[in-house]
Motif scaffolding. Structure first.
Motif, mmCIF file in Angstrom:
data_model
loop_
_atom_site.group_PDB
_atom_site.id
_atom_site.type_symbol
_atom_site.label_atom_id
_atom_site.label_comp_id
_atom_site.label_asym_id
_atom_site.label_seq_id
_atom_site.Cartn_x
_atom_site.Cartn_y
_atom_site.Cartn_z
ATOM 1 N N PRO A 15 -47.634 -99.050 11.913
ATOM 2 C CA PRO A 15 -48.688 -100.062 11.822
ATOM 3 C C PRO A 15 -49.698 -99.895 12.940
ATOM 4 O O PRO A 15 -49.336 -99.575 14.073
ATOM 5 N N THR A 16 -50.952 -100.088 12.653
ATOM 6 C CA THR A 16 -51.990 -99.977 13.657
ATOM 7 C C THR A 16 -52.002 -101.227 14.533
ATOM 8 O O THR A 16 -51.372 -102.240 14.222
ATOM 9 N N LEU A 17 -52.773 -101.140 15.598
ATOM 10 C CA LEU A 17 -52.936 -102.300 16.465
ATOM 11 C C LEU A 17 -53.530 -103.463 15.681
ATOM 12 O O LEU A 17 -53.099 -104.616 15.842
ATOM 13 N N ARG A 18 -54.506 -103.204 14.830
ATOM 14 C CA ARG A 18 -55.097 -104.286 14.037
ATOM 15 C C ARG A 18 -54.076 -104.906 13.093
ATOM 16 O O ARG A 18 -54.067 -106.118 12.878
ATOM 17 N N HIS B 190 -43.840 -106.322 22.768
ATOM 18 C CA HIS B 190 -44.354 -104.960 22.931
ATOM 19 C C HIS B 190 -45.869 -104.871 22.802
ATOM 20 O O HIS B 190 -46.475 -103.882 23.213
ATOM 21 N N THR B 191 -46.513 -105.888 22.216
ATOM 22 C CA THR B 191 -47.968 -105.889 22.066
ATOM 23 C C THR B 191 -48.526 -107.156 22.691
ATOM 24 O O THR B 191 -48.260 -108.261 22.212
ATOM 25 N N ALA C 62 -52.005 -109.492 3.267
ATOM 26 C CA ALA C 62 -50.946 -108.904 4.091
ATOM 27 C C ALA C 62 -50.266 -109.898 5.010
ATOM 28 O O ALA C 62 -49.709 -109.527 6.028
ATOM 29 N N TYR C 63 -50.326 -111.166 4.672
ATOM 30 C CA TYR C 63 -49.660 -112.154 5.515
ATOM 31 C C TYR C 63 -48.159 -112.101 5.293
ATOM 32 O O TYR C 63 -47.689 -111.964 4.174
ATOM 33 N N PRO C 64 -47.389 -112.258 6.362
ATOM 34 C CA PRO C 64 -45.937 -112.221 6.211
ATOM 35 C C PRO C 64 -45.410 -113.491 5.562
ATOM 36 O O PRO C 64 -46.047 -114.533 5.612
ATOM 37 N N VAL C 65 -44.236 -113.375 4.970
ATOM 38 C CA VAL C 65 -43.553 -114.542 4.439
ATOM 39 C C VAL C 65 -42.809 -115.202 5.585
ATOM 40 O O VAL C 65 -42.001 -114.559 6.250
ATOM 41 N N ALA D 249 -43.563 -104.588 8.227
ATOM 42 C CA ALA D 249 -42.353 -104.282 7.478
ATOM 43 C C ALA D 249 -42.606 -103.172 6.469
ATOM 44 O O ALA D 249 -41.755 -102.329 6.192
ATOM 45 N N ALA D 250 -43.804 -103.166 5.903
ATOM 46 C CA ALA D 250 -44.138 -102.156 4.914
ATOM 47 C C ALA D 250 -44.530 -100.825 5.531
ATOM 48 O O ALA D 250 -44.660 -99.829 4.830
ATOM 49 N N GLY D 251 -44.738 -100.818 6.845
ATOM 50 C CA GLY D 251 -45.125 -99.587 7.509
ATOM 51 C C GLY D 251 -46.553 -99.191 7.247
ATOM 52 O O GLY D 251 -46.903 -98.016 7.282
ATOM 53 N N SER D 252 -47.409 -100.158 6.978
ATOM 54 C CA SER D 252 -48.799 -99.845 6.666
ATOM 55 C C SER D 252 -49.501 -99.226 7.858
ATOM 56 O O SER D 252 -49.273 -99.596 8.994
ATOM 57 N N SER D 253 -50.351 -98.269 7.588
ATOM 58 C CA SER D 253 -51.168 -97.684 8.654
ATOM 59 C C SER D 253 -52.634 -97.963 8.415
ATOM 60 O O SER D 253 -53.497 -97.348 9.003
#
Length: 306
Positions: free
Chosen positions: A4-7, A269-270, A49-52, A69-73
């Motif tokens: 996942p990116t920073l954004r 971590h962020t 892309a909001y989490p549940v 969770a989806a590993g989106s980049s």
């Protein structure tokens, strides 16, 4: 699928942290967080892309995929299909609730929303973001003699004054030394005890939804304070303010460094932040923060719910 990116992570944070204090209502491609109890209200914004959230399901609407969770980049703009009618529906609900008509979103991810919001008559303000390099060492910052920094628990005797401090700091904007000091701080603290604000904050400290830290003078007076709300290993540090009579001593930077260190030590971590003044950004840059995009929000909207 990549990392996942920073954004992605910042969007995940904005979508997750309100669930500690608010429910969510869906309005097509927009979502409004509705405060469960007392406290400052939350905002509306895009719901892609909001989490549940953990616990009960959102009020209505579809389930969206968690980007981490989806590993989106993905880091480019998102086509949300937001319309003027969607914005009007959220604003009508905010008026019904008696809260400010506030929105907040990342400029780089949902750039089309700005024109729609401004066309609806709401002025938009920019708040540049900075993120702390995860590999950057963050030693404690120098403090005036006798001044100490500590994180507060729910029963800390300094809690009322620490909660009062931002009221004075942000009423007198800028970094110049100002007239408000101990006497004014004590008066505001008494009001926050009397109106129940202090009792409202205690549960968030007990549950760990909020971490509050302050720099204290030898007599116990808080001179600078700030907070963060951790969520899924991500946090935004905010509310950094210094008592106007105590400015120009490096206290804000010291509290910022202490909060970032505390967050790192507790699994975050962020670490990111928003700023409004270039002078403040230069201070944060010296601590190891770097540019990380822009948050857009309604000008003069209340600080988001804490």
């Amino acid at each position: 699928m990549g990392e996942p990116t920073l954004r992605d992570r910042i969007e995940l944070y904005y979508a997750t942290v309100p669930f500690g204090f608010a429910d969510a209502e869906e309005f097509g491609p927009l979502r409004l967080f509705v405060r469960k109890g007392e406290g400052a209200p939350y905002y509306g914004g895009p719901n892609h892309a909001y989490p549940v959230p953990a616990g009960p399901a959102p009020v209505s609407g579809p389930v969206f995929v968690d980007p981490v969770a989806a590993g989106s980049s993905s880091s480019g703009p998102v086509n949300t299909g937001i319309t003027a009618a969607d914005i009007s529906r959220v604003r009508a609900r905010q008026r019904e609730l008696g809260v400010a008509e506030s929105f907040e979103w990342l400029a780089e991810v949902t750039p089309s929303l700005r024109a729609l919001v401004e066309a609806a008559g709401l002025p938009v303000a920019e708040r540049p973001l900075m993120v702390l390099d995860p590999h950057h060492p963050l030693p404690p910052q120098p403090l005036p003699e006798g001044v100490t920094i500590r994180a507060l628990d729910a029963d800390d005797p300094g809690l009322p004054a620490v909660l009062a401090l931002p009221r004075l700091a942000f009423a007198d904007v800028g970094t110049a030394v100002g007239p408000a000091g101990r006497a004014e701080l004590a008066m505001v603290a008494e009001k926050l005890v009397a109106d129940g604000t202090v009792e409202t904050i205690r549960p968030t400290l007990l549950t760990g939804h909020k971490v509050l830290a302050a720099a204290f003078a030898p007599d116990g007076t808080p001179l600078a304070a700030g907070h963060y709300h951790p969520a899924r290993g991500i946090t935004e540090i905010g509310g950094i303010g210094t008592l106007p009579t105590a400015r120009r001593q490096g206290l804000g930077a010291a509290v910022m460094a202490a909060l970032a260190t505390h967050a790192r030590e507790h699994g975050v971590h962020t670490v990111f932040l928003a700023y409004a003044e270039a002078a403040v950004a230069r201070i944060y840059a010296r601590l190891g923060f770097r540019p990380a995009g822009t948050t857009l929000l309604i000008a003069d909207q209340p600080a988001r719910g804490q």
